[in-house]
Design a protein around this motif. Structure first.
Motif, PDB file in Angstrom:
ATOM      1  N   ILE A   1       0.839  -1.204   0.000  1.00 52.82           N
ATOM      2  CA  ILE A   1       0.000   0.000   0.000  1.00 52.82           C
ATOM      3  C   ILE A   1       0.874   1.254   0.000  1.00 52.82           C
ATOM      4  O   ILE A   1       0.604   2.206  -0.738  1.00 52.82           O
ATOM      5  CB  ILE A   1      -0.968  -0.007   1.206  1.00 52.82           C
ATOM      6  N   GLU A   2       1.931   1.248   0.787  1.00 57.31           N
ATOM      7  CA  GLU A   2       2.834   2.410   0.835  1.00 57.31           C
ATOM      8  C   GLU A   2       3.535   2.606  -0.505  1.00 57.31           C
ATOM      9  O   GLU A   2       3.666   3.734  -0.992  1.00 57.31           O
ATOM     10  CB  GLU A   2       3.858   2.256   1.965  1.00 57.31           C
ATOM     11  N   ALA A   3       3.992   1.531  -1.116  1.00 57.73           N
ATOM     12  CA  ALA A   3       4.650   1.630  -2.420  1.00 57.73           C
ATOM     13  C   ALA A   3       3.687   2.178  -3.473  1.00 57.73           C
ATOM     14  O   ALA A   3       4.061   3.031  -4.284  1.00 57.73           O
ATOM     15  CB  ALA A   3       5.180   0.259  -2.842  1.00 57.73           C
ATOM     16  N   GLN A   4       2.456   1.719  -3.436  1.00 63.72           N
ATOM     17  CA  GLN A   4       1.454   2.210  -4.385  1.00 63.72           C
ATOM     18  C   GLN A   4       1.152   3.687  -4.147  1.00 63.72           C
ATOM     19  O   GLN A   4       0.992   4.462  -5.094  1.00 63.72           O
ATOM     20  CB  GLN A   4       0.175   1.372  -4.277  1.00 63.72           C
ATOM     21  N   ARG A   5       1.082   4.082  -2.876  1.00 66.11           N
ATOM     22  CA  ARG A   5       0.843   5.491  -2.550  1.00 66.11           C
ATOM     23  C   ARG A   5       1.963   6.365  -3.104  1.00 66.11           C
ATOM     24  O   ARG A   5       1.723   7.405  -3.721  1.00 66.11           O
ATOM     25  CB  ARG A   5       0.738   5.667  -1.028  1.00 66.11           C
ATOM     26  N   GLN A   6       3.207   5.914  -2.919  1.00 70.42           N
ATOM     27  CA  GLN A   6       4.353   6.675  -3.410  1.00 70.42           C
ATOM     28  C   GLN A   6       4.360   6.741  -4.935  1.00 70.42           C
ATOM     29  O   GLN A   6       4.694   7.786  -5.514  1.00 70.42           O
ATOM     30  CB  GLN A   6       5.654   6.071  -2.892  1.00 70.42           C
ATOM     31  N   ALA A   7       3.998   5.659  -5.590  1.00 67.55           N
ATOM     32  CA  ALA A   7       3.956   5.655  -7.059  1.00 67.55           C
ATOM     33  C   ALA A   7       2.892   6.627  -7.562  1.00 67.55           C
ATOM     34  O   ALA A   7       3.136   7.390  -8.501  1.00 67.55           O
ATOM     35  CB  ALA A   7       3.694   4.244  -7.582  1.00 67.55           C
ATOM     36  N   ARG A   8       1.717   6.601  -6.941  1.00 64.74           N
ATOM     37  CA  ARG A   8       0.649   7.535  -7.339  1.00 64.74           C
ATOM     38  C   ARG A   8       1.092   8.981  -7.138  1.00 64.74           C
ATOM     39  O   ARG A   8       0.833   9.842  -7.985  1.00 64.74           O
ATOM     40  CB  ARG A   8      -0.628   7.258  -6.557  1.00 64.74           C
ATOM     41  N   ALA A   9       1.761   9.246  -6.022  1.00 67.27           N
ATOM     42  CA  ALA A   9       2.234  10.607  -5.756  1.00 67.27           C
ATOM     43  C   ALA A   9       3.244  11.037  -6.823  1.00 67.27           C
ATOM     44  O   ALA A   9       3.193  12.166  -7.320  1.00 67.27           O
ATOM     45  CB  ALA A   9       2.863  10.690  -4.366  1.00 67.27           C
ATOM     46  N   PHE A  10       4.150  10.145  -7.184  1.00 66.51           N
ATOM     47  CA  PHE A  10       5.151  10.460  -8.200  1.00 66.51           C
ATOM     48  C   PHE A  10       4.475  10.729  -9.546  1.00 66.51           C
ATOM     49  O   PHE A  10       4.782  11.714 -10.216  1.00 66.51           O
ATOM     50  CB  PHE A  10       6.152   9.309  -8.341  1.00 66.51           C
ATOM     51  N   LEU A  11       3.556   9.860  -9.932  1.00 64.12           N
ATOM     52  CA  LEU A  11       2.864  10.030 -11.214  1.00 64.12           C
ATOM     53  C   LEU A  11       2.020  11.298 -11.208  1.00 64.12           C
ATOM     54  O   LEU A  11       1.968  12.016 -12.207  1.00 64.12           O
ATOM     55  CB  LEU A  11       2.022   8.799 -11.525  1.00 64.12           C
ATOM     56  N   GLY A  12       1.398  11.602 -10.081  1.00 59.77           N
ATOM     57  CA  GLY A  12       0.614  12.832  -9.967  1.00 59.77           C
ATOM     58  C   GLY A  12       1.481  14.066 -10.077  1.00 59.77           C
ATOM     59  O   GLY A  12       1.087  15.071 -10.658  1.00 59.77           O
TER      60      GLY A  12
END
Length: 98
Positions: free
Chosen positions: A80-91
């Motif tokens: 979940i944390e990795a996905q959150r960080q990926a979404r933040a980066f893509l955003g």
């Protein structure tokens, strides 16, 4: 034969710059480095998953396979944390492009 520390740092910094510009191959290479703890990167499955996820979004099918593979060694909370960080980066990239 391994890379010198200076070379490892240069490679990682170069890949990071390229990843920040949206280079999917650089994202994949960062994922590999973090998943193996090589090229000056600490072994960090959250970072590896994040970079594999970003590379997969950019069309790298091998990154999607690697992401699935390392997920088996991660807790649900870490994923979940990795996905959150990926979404933040893509955003962040979408905001910069606007």
């Amino acid at each position: 034969m391994g890379h010198s520390i200076k070379t490892q740092i240069f490679l990682t910094e170069s890949r990071m710059r390229d990843a920040m510009r949206g280079d999917g191959d650089a994202c994949f290479e960062l994922g590999v480095s973090y998943s193996a703890g090589t090229d000056g990167c600490d072994l960090d499955l959250i970072e590896a998953h994040k970079w594999f996820n970003i590379a997969a979004v950019k069309g790298n099918m091998l990154a999607a396979e690697y992401r699935t593979e390392i997920s088996e060694d991660m807790s649900a909370r870490e994923i979940i944390e990795a996905q959150r960080q990926a979404r933040a980066f893509l955003g962040m990239g979408q905001r910069l492009a606007a």
